[in-house]
Scaffold this motif. Sequence first.
Motif, PDB file in Angstrom:
ATOM      1  N   ALA A 103      54.938 -12.642 -21.773  1.00  0.00           N
ATOM      2  CA  ALA A 103      54.502 -12.550 -20.386  1.00  0.00           C
ATOM      3  C   ALA A 103      54.256 -13.915 -19.746  1.00  0.00           C
ATOM      4  N   LEU A 104      54.289 -14.967 -20.535  1.00  0.00           N
ATOM      5  CA  LEU A 104      54.005 -16.300 -20.013  1.00  0.00           C
ATOM      6  C   LEU A 104      55.193 -16.818 -19.209  1.00  0.00           C
ATOM      7  N   ASN A 105      54.920 -17.315 -18.012  1.00  0.00           N
ATOM      8  CA  ASN A 105      55.950 -17.885 -17.149  1.00  0.00           C
ATOM      9  C   ASN A 105      56.151 -19.355 -17.528  1.00  0.00           C
ATOM     10  N   ILE A 106      57.309 -19.671 -18.118  1.00  0.00           N
ATOM     11  CA  ILE A 106      57.585 -21.027 -18.585  1.00  0.00           C
ATOM     12  C   ILE A 106      58.764 -21.598 -17.817  1.00  0.00           C
ATOM     13  N   ASP A 107      58.595 -22.799 -17.304  1.00  0.00           N
ATOM     14  CA  ASP A 107      59.635 -23.468 -16.532  1.00  0.00           C
ATOM     15  C   ASP A 107      59.967 -24.791 -17.200  1.00  0.00           C
ATOM     16  N   ILE A 108      61.237 -24.992 -17.567  1.00  0.00           N
ATOM     17  CA  ILE A 108      61.678 -26.249 -18.173  1.00  0.00           C
ATOM     18  C   ILE A 108      62.190 -27.173 -17.067  1.00  0.00           C
ATOM     19  N   ILE A 109      61.644 -28.375 -16.983  1.00  0.00           N
ATOM     20  CA  ILE A 109      61.979 -29.295 -15.902  1.00  0.00           C
ATOM     21  C   ILE A 109      62.549 -30.590 -16.470  1.00  0.00           C
ATOM     22  N   ASP A 110      63.712 -30.980 -15.975  1.00  0.00           N
ATOM     23  CA  ASP A 110      64.270 -32.269 -16.333  1.00  0.00           C
ATOM     24  C   ASP A 110      63.557 -33.357 -15.522  1.00  0.00           C
ATOM     25  N   ALA A 111      63.001 -34.330 -16.206  1.00  0.00           N
ATOM     26  CA  ALA A 111      62.184 -35.347 -15.538  1.00  0.00           C
ATOM     27  C   ALA A 111      62.966 -36.121 -14.477  1.00  0.00           C
ATOM     28  N   ASN A 112      64.208 -36.447 -14.780  1.00  0.00           N
ATOM     29  CA  ASN A 112      65.006 -37.218 -13.818  1.00  0.00           C
ATOM     30  C   ASN A 112      65.295 -36.408 -12.558  1.00  0.00           C
ATOM     31  N   GLU A 113      65.608 -35.123 -12.726  1.00  0.00           N
ATOM     32  CA  GLU A 113      65.859 -34.273 -11.565  1.00  0.00           C
ATOM     33  C   GLU A 113      64.586 -34.107 -10.738  1.00  0.00           C
ATOM     34  N   PHE A 114      63.462 -34.014 -11.411  1.00  0.00           N
ATOM     35  CA  PHE A 114      62.188 -33.828 -10.713  1.00  0.00           C
ATOM     36  C   PHE A 114      61.848 -35.055  -9.866  1.00  0.00           C
ATOM     37  N   ALA A 130      58.066 -42.265 -27.830  1.00  0.00           N
ATOM     38  CA  ALA A 130      58.293 -43.515 -27.113  1.00  0.00           C
ATOM     39  C   ALA A 130      58.711 -43.293 -25.672  1.00  0.00           C
ATOM     40  N   THR A 131      59.338 -42.155 -25.391  1.00  0.00           N
ATOM     41  CA  THR A 131      59.786 -41.888 -24.024  1.00  0.00           C
ATOM     42  C   THR A 131      58.629 -41.348 -23.194  1.00  0.00           C
ATOM     43  N   PHE A 132      58.634 -41.667 -21.920  1.00  0.00           N
ATOM     44  CA  PHE A 132      57.607 -41.159 -21.012  1.00  0.00           C
ATOM     45  C   PHE A 132      58.242 -40.856 -19.669  1.00  0.00           C
ATOM     46  N   PRO A 133      58.520 -39.564 -19.375  1.00  0.00           N
ATOM     47  CA  PRO A 133      59.199 -39.207 -18.122  1.00  0.00           C
ATOM     48  C   PRO A 133      58.442 -39.708 -16.900  1.00  0.00           C
TER      49      PRO A 133
END
Length: 225
Positions: free
Chosen positions: A188-199, A222-225
């Motif tokens: 039931a959890l609403n999960i949205d995957i977001i690409d950092a560059n597109e955002f 090491a990565t930080f969107p």
Amino acid sequence: MTVYANNQDVAVGRNRSKGIMAYASDPRVLKTIGPNGERMEEAIHLKDGEVMNMYFTPSGKTVTQSSFITPKGWRKVPEVDTERRFYPTAEYVHDKKNPYYAPPPVEYSKDRLMVKEDEENIASIVAKVQREWEVNGSFNNQTTAYLAERLMVHYRETGKARLAIIGYDNSHDFAEKFAQAMKDLLPALNIDIIDANEFIVDPDVRALTKDDVVLVVSKSGATFP
């Protein structure tokens, strides 16, 4: 170039014909790293606590000097042993292992292969992670409890909860797998995957609100969107 691996994945790449070298936390980045899209022909993964100094001589020869920090001080590694650990970056194609490329055997330590040593280490690493989950006050325990608490608070206040998971490149792929596991546990959890560059280009597309719970994912640390 001198690189030190300290609790962090580090890969070093080189292109002898072009006379260039680079390092990155994700070795796949080294395939195309130069200003004109030059490829790193070879790469090596540094072990934790390893320092590598690499340079080209005027004659075009590559010199690699590697040492490890130990309780008794620094231990130098013979250059021939370090050279054996380099592998062609052609092993990876489009972020996936090339099934048509068969690399030669690579010595990881004096008498053992890298894969064999990794197989023996995996069990102890997994057991250590499992123990950390079960210890109250551990980092994994605290962050997991806080994430669950934020989701429950939003659900009680609004009757719904939205989890937005942000990542990019390799971390984005990892976020998708994590999201699928969460959906299996909490359908039931609403999960949205977001690409950092597109955002970054258009934040309004995803329309994040103050009621959303945002989780930023970095697989390597090491990565930080």
